[in-house]
Design a protein around this motif. Structure first.
Motif, PDB file in Angstrom:
ATOM      1  N   THR A  38      45.681  56.832  37.752  1.00 41.12           N
ATOM      2  CA  THR A  38      45.544  57.879  36.328  1.00 41.12           C
ATOM      3  C   THR A  38      44.198  56.419  36.086  1.00 41.12           C
ATOM      4  O   THR A  38      43.483  57.767  35.107  1.00 41.12           O
ATOM      5  N   ASN A  39      43.652  55.927  36.667  1.00 42.40           N
ATOM      6  CA  ASN A  39      42.237  55.434  36.342  1.00 42.40           C
ATOM      7  C   ASN A  39      41.138  56.435  36.746  1.00 42.40           C
ATOM      8  O   ASN A  39      40.745  56.436  36.175  1.00 42.40           O
ATOM      9  N   ALA A  40      41.504  57.326  37.653  1.00 37.74           N
ATOM     10  CA  ALA A  40      40.847  57.715  38.327  1.00 37.74           C
ATOM     11  C   ALA A  40      40.895  59.275  38.198  1.00 37.74           C
ATOM     12  O   ALA A  40      39.877  60.159  37.668  1.00 37.74           O
ATOM     13  N   ALA A  99      33.558  46.605  43.159  1.00 40.30           N
ATOM     14  CA  ALA A  99      32.813  48.152  43.345  1.00 40.30           C
ATOM     15  C   ALA A  99      33.788  49.106  42.315  1.00 40.30           C
ATOM     16  O   ALA A  99      33.301  49.898  42.193  1.00 40.30           O
ATOM     17  N   LEU A 100      34.898  49.235  43.174  1.00 41.42           N
ATOM     18  CA  LEU A 100      36.153  50.439  43.134  1.00 41.42           C
ATOM     19  C   LEU A 100      36.449  50.416  41.312  1.00 41.42           C
ATOM     20  O   LEU A 100      36.852  51.195  40.708  1.00 41.42           O
ATOM     21  N   PRO A 139      37.709  51.176  36.062  1.00 36.92           N
ATOM     22  CA  PRO A 139      38.567  49.890  35.779  1.00 36.92           C
ATOM     23  C   PRO A 139      40.072  50.209  35.685  1.00 36.92           C
ATOM     24  O   PRO A 139      40.871  51.026  35.202  1.00 36.92           O
ATOM     25  N   ALA A 140      40.649  48.618  35.856  1.00 39.35           N
ATOM     26  CA  ALA A 140      42.391  48.953  35.970  1.00 39.35           C
ATOM     27  C   ALA A 140      42.587  49.590  34.394  1.00 39.35           C
ATOM     28  O   ALA A 140      43.585  50.051  34.579  1.00 39.35           O
ATOM     29  N   GLU A 141      41.980  49.087  33.469  1.00 36.77           N
ATOM     30  CA  GLU A 141      42.774  49.123  31.998  1.00 36.77           C
ATOM     31  C   GLU A 141      42.186  50.641  31.483  1.00 36.77           C
ATOM     32  O   GLU A 141      42.869  50.134  30.323  1.00 36.77           O
TER      33      GLU A 141
END
Length: 302
Positions: free
Chosen positions: A101-103, A10-11, A16-18
């Motif tokens: 940085t994805n957040a 869900a996180l 997304p890590a990408e």
């Protein structure tokens, strides 16, 4: 109760890590995918104080904004402060997950939370993500004030609404200049000055502004600069992220208990305010000392 793997999935949908920068270190650091999770704690920094708080809370998952191992490591020995954190987490069956940085670039993300805390209306990303056809993701946000403000009033608002830190809010610019449009970026923002100038805003609120970039930015234009503590500009995201996970938990019937740490992990712990006194050059012909802002508006804790 959900398994860790379900909560992490869900996180990952949220952040997304990408979408993280290539140099970043995001995702799950420690944790058994099959363990059940009943409590989750959100915080900015994965420092020992926060890890101990997760233990006391009985959390099964700690989600932080800052990575534990950003530049990699060759040891997790408990004799190192980061290794000790890893040992504490594993011994207490607490997983650690990082959204950095994805957040930052998510929709909504770190700068949306910052804008919301400051009562600003988000107009668009400051640096749009070219992979987002909707034009909503990206770094930083360009915002509009909810009512006419001066730089002095906006600084006072930031000092009041952001978490209290030793630094408070530093200001560069005319305290009485009007502020209608603002760029914000949670965390270190002085690499974004070209984008801020292109946006044509009246003020830029961020953190970690260095002398030379700030000086050059002021020489380019009358742009007002507001420099808050790094931790304080990113902490509002913890509340946003917790609310997002709460909504997911309700939707799936997980009954998670989601918490936000209010422990101040900003590294600066005290502030000694400068007192106005004559400059050595103040008596030279044509010279004048700069008038400071009212100390009560500086954002320093009482």
């Amino acid at each position: 109760m959900p398994r860790l793997s379900e909560v992490i999935a869900a996180l990952d949908d949220l952040w997304p890590a990408e979408r993280a920068e290539s140099w970043d270190a995001v995702g799950t650091v420690v944790g058994d995918p099959d363990q059940e999770v009943t409590r989750v704690l959100f915080a900015v920094d994965p420092v020992q104080e926060i890890v101990d708080e997760a233990v006391k809370l009985g959390a099964g998952l700690l989600v932080t904004h800052h990575p534990l191992y950003l530049r990699g490591t060759t040891t997790v020995a408990a004799s190192t402060f980061k290794g000790r954190a890893v040992h504490t987490l594993i011994k207490n069956d607490i997983a650690l997950h990082v959204a950095h940085t994805n957040a930052d670039t998510a929709d909504p993300g770190v700068s949306d939370a910052l804008a919301g805390a400051l009562g600003l209306r988000v107009v668009r990303p400051l640096v749009p993500d070219p992979s987002d056809p909707g034009g909503r993701r990206g770094l930083g946000r360009v915002c509009e004030a909810d009512a006419p403000l001066t730089v002095r009033e906006f600084a006072a608002r930031a000092a009041e609404r952001l978490p209290a830190t030793a630094q408070g809010i530093r200001v560069a610019g005319d305290p009485d200049a009007p502020v209608r449009t603002v760029a914000v970026s949670g965390g270190s923002g002085d690499s974004l000055f070209d984008h801020v100038r292109a946006a044509g805003v009246d003020a830029f609120l961020t953190a970690d502004l260095r002398h030379h970039p700030a000086s050059e930015a002021r020489a380019h234009s009358p742009l007002a600069l507001l420099d808050a503590a790094h931790w304080a500009t990113e902490w509002p995201w913890c509340e946003l992220a917790a609310a997002q996970l709460d909504e997911i938990s309700d939707r799936h019937g997980w009954d998670l208990r989601v918490h936000v740490s209010r422990t101040v992990t900003d590294p600066w712990t005290a502030h000694a305010a400068s007192r106005a006194r004559p400059s050595p050059t103040a008596t030279l012909p044509g010279s004048a000392a700069r008038a400071p802002l009212d100390p009560e508006s500086s954002g320093a804790p009482n």
